[in-house]
Write a protein that holds these residues in place. Structure first.
Motif, mmCIF file in Angstrom:
data_model
loop_
_atom_site.group_PDB
_atom_site.id
_atom_site.type_symbol
_atom_site.label_atom_id
_atom_site.label_comp_id
_atom_site.label_asym_id
_atom_site.label_seq_id
_atom_site.Cartn_x
_atom_site.Cartn_y
_atom_site.Cartn_z
ATOM 1 N N PRO A 44 40.354 43.458 -4.287
ATOM 2 C CA PRO A 44 41.730 43.035 -4.556
ATOM 3 C C PRO A 44 42.750 43.937 -3.879
ATOM 4 O O PRO A 44 42.549 45.146 -3.739
ATOM 5 N N ALA A 45 43.843 43.331 -3.428
ATOM 6 C CA ALA A 45 44.877 44.073 -2.699
ATOM 7 C C ALA A 45 45.448 45.227 -3.513
ATOM 8 O O ALA A 45 45.892 46.241 -2.973
ATOM 9 N N ALA A 46 45.445 45.076 -4.843
ATOM 10 C CA ALA A 46 46.000 46.115 -5.706
ATOM 11 C C ALA A 46 45.182 47.400 -5.638
ATOM 12 O O ALA A 46 45.652 48.475 -5.987
ATOM 13 N N LYS A 47 43.928 47.290 -5.168
ATOM 14 C CA LYS A 47 43.039 48.449 -5.125
ATOM 15 C C LYS A 47 43.345 49.373 -3.954
ATOM 16 O O LYS A 47 42.894 50.503 -3.920
ATOM 17 N N HIS A 48 44.097 48.891 -2.959
ATOM 18 C CA HIS A 48 44.398 49.750 -1.826
ATOM 19 C C HIS A 48 45.839 49.543 -1.370
ATOM 20 O O HIS A 48 46.396 48.455 -1.455
ATOM 21 N N SER A 49 46.458 50.640 -0.883
ATOM 22 C CA SER A 49 47.834 50.595 -0.431
ATOM 23 C C SER A 49 47.930 49.972 0.948
ATOM 24 O O SER A 49 46.925 49.676 1.583
ATOM 25 N N VAL A 50 49.184 49.796 1.424
ATOM 26 C CA VAL A 50 49.407 49.242 2.752
ATOM 27 C C VAL A 50 48.821 50.160 3.814
ATOM 28 O O VAL A 50 48.182 49.711 4.775
ATOM 29 N N ASP A 51 49.024 51.470 3.637
ATOM 30 C CA ASP A 51 48.495 52.437 4.605
ATOM 31 C C ASP A 51 46.969 52.412 4.631
ATOM 32 O O ASP A 51 46.356 52.518 5.697
ATOM 33 N N THR A 52 46.353 52.253 3.444
ATOM 34 C CA THR A 52 44.895 52.159 3.377
ATOM 35 C C THR A 52 44.410 50.909 4.102
ATOM 36 O O THR A 52 43.394 50.943 4.801
ATOM 37 N N SER A 53 45.126 49.817 3.939
ATOM 38 C CA SER A 53 44.763 48.570 4.612
ATOM 39 C C SER A 53 44.812 48.737 6.126
ATOM 40 O O SER A 53 43.954 48.218 6.845
ATOM 41 N N LYS A 54 45.813 49.469 6.595
ATOM 42 C CA LYS A 54 45.929 49.709 8.036
ATOM 43 C C LYS A 54 44.742 50.526 8.543
ATOM 44 O O LYS A 54 44.228 50.272 9.632
ATOM 45 N N ILE A 55 44.317 51.511 7.747
ATOM 46 C CA ILE A 55 43.188 52.358 8.147
ATOM 47 C C ILE A 55 41.916 51.525 8.262
ATOM 48 O O ILE A 55 41.169 51.637 9.245
ATOM 49 N N PHE A 56 41.675 50.666 7.263
ATOM 50 C CA PHE A 56 40.493 49.803 7.324
ATOM 51 C C PHE A 56 40.591 48.827 8.497
ATOM 52 O O PHE A 56 39.584 48.515 9.145
ATOM 53 N N SER A 57 41.806 48.353 8.782
ATOM 54 C CA SER A 57 41.997 47.443 9.908
ATOM 55 C C SER A 57 41.675 48.128 11.227
ATOM 56 O O SER A 57 41.140 47.504 12.146
ATOM 57 N N ILE A 58 42.002 49.416 11.319
ATOM 58 C CA ILE A 58 41.682 50.185 12.527
ATOM 59 C C ILE A 58 40.178 50.210 12.750
ATOM 60 O O ILE A 58 39.697 50.102 13.874
ATOM 61 N N PHE A 59 39.422 50.301 11.651
ATOM 62 C CA PHE A 59 37.972 50.375 11.767
ATOM 63 C C PHE A 59 37.391 49.110 12.397
ATOM 64 O O PHE A 59 36.587 49.178 13.320
#
Length: 316
Positions: free
Chosen positions: A265-280
């Protein structure tokens, strides 16, 4: 912010990709880092693609699909990274509505095609280990081409439906996307119209490209593991495990980041965290995939050595 007045109100004509930190020093560091990643990604995937194409010892189904995967990774990362790099060193961070939809289309299409190709590669390993006597009959050249073509066509056609539905939504502002590319969730947050039906339809369509191939991959490796355990010969077991381990590492890395990003769920990670996973999954995974295949695969290493030796002889 740019808007266009139309019959149904005010519509967004361009989006602003906020990207990463506003600190100039950090942006310069990220630019240098991601540029290195991008160059390495292009170089390694091109090298692997050339090696697989030119070396006769690699003209087998497994390496045919690997060549498809390398070609895909080149397009996949080139769809996102160049614009992201431009945004890090330039004040121009806008992207037109149609360019955004095109980027989203290629991102979704290539991501879905990769899921299907990874599933096809696991099926290839299943036939090779569980039905070795029928391998050459089942995985003939026509079947390989059909499986690869089906993966590409399915990925692009199914994602096209999602994009057409996305375009039919109303975007009336704001137009700021807190991301470094046009991804599904950030775009959906900016829609002014009701997205319930769109979200349900998109979930069904995306599941056919991600969830179903993932389950087929799991089933293939379940049978492979069962077959390896039953094999009496320790040498044969080690060879089977070695053959599949490389592909399994790539599958685990790819699906691990996708599941963390889109299933949690989106609530489990912040916007910055989402960007980091997207980089992966947009930058790091396309870079390490050819390295994993080349470093862990003896046949690829030998083919690379022959290619390099041939080039050295040519230049002499």
């Amino acid at each position: 912010m740019a808007y266009l007045t139309s019959w149904n109100g005010t519509s967004v004509t361009e989006f602003l990709l906020l990207g990463f930190s506003d600190t100039p020093e950090m942006q310069h560091f990220l630019f240098a880092l991601f540029l290195i990643f991008y160059v390495v990604t292009l170089a390694t995937n091109f090298l692997l693609l050339i090696t697989v194409s030119t070396d006769r010892s690699l003209h087998t189904p497994m390496y045919f699909f690997l060549g498809n995967l390398s070609f895909l990774e080149i397009i996949y990362t080139s769809n996102i990274v160049p614009r992201m790099l431009t945004g890090l060193i330039s004040e121009e961070k806008t992207i037109s509505f149609m360019d955004c939809m095109i980027q989203f289309y290629f991102f979704g299409s290539l991501g879905g095609t990769e899921c299907l190709l990874l599933s096809v590669m696991s099926y290839d390993r299943y036939i090779a280990i569980c039905n070795p006597l029928h391998y050459t009959t089942v995985m003939n050249s026509n079947m390989c081409v059909w499986l690869a073509a089906s993966s590409w066509i399915s990925g692009f056609l199914i994602t096209l439906i999602t994009v057409l539905l996305m375009i039919s939504l109303t975007f009336c502002g704001p137009n700021e996307i807190n991301h470094f590319f046009c991804d599904f969730s950030p775009l959906l947050k900016l829609a002014c119209s009701d997205t319930y039906l769109f979200e349900k339809t998109s979930f069904i369509l995306s599941s056919s490209l991600t969830l179903i191939p993932f389950l087929l991959t799991v089933v293939s490796y379940t049978y492979i593991l069962s077959a390896v355990i039953k094999q009496a010969s320790g040498t044969r077991s080690k060879k089977a495990i070695s053959t599949c381990s490389t592909h399994l590492i790539v599958v685990t890395t790819f699906y691990g980041t996708l599941i963390t990003m889109y299933v949690v769920p989106a609530a489990k990670h912040s916007v910055d965290t989402s960007k980091i996973f997207s980089i992966f999954y947009t930058i790091v995974t396309p870079m390490i995939n050819p390295l994993i295949y080349s470093l862990r695969n003896k046949k690829v290493r030998e083919a690379l050595k022959r290619l390099v030796d041939a080039k050295l002889v040519f230049w002499k």
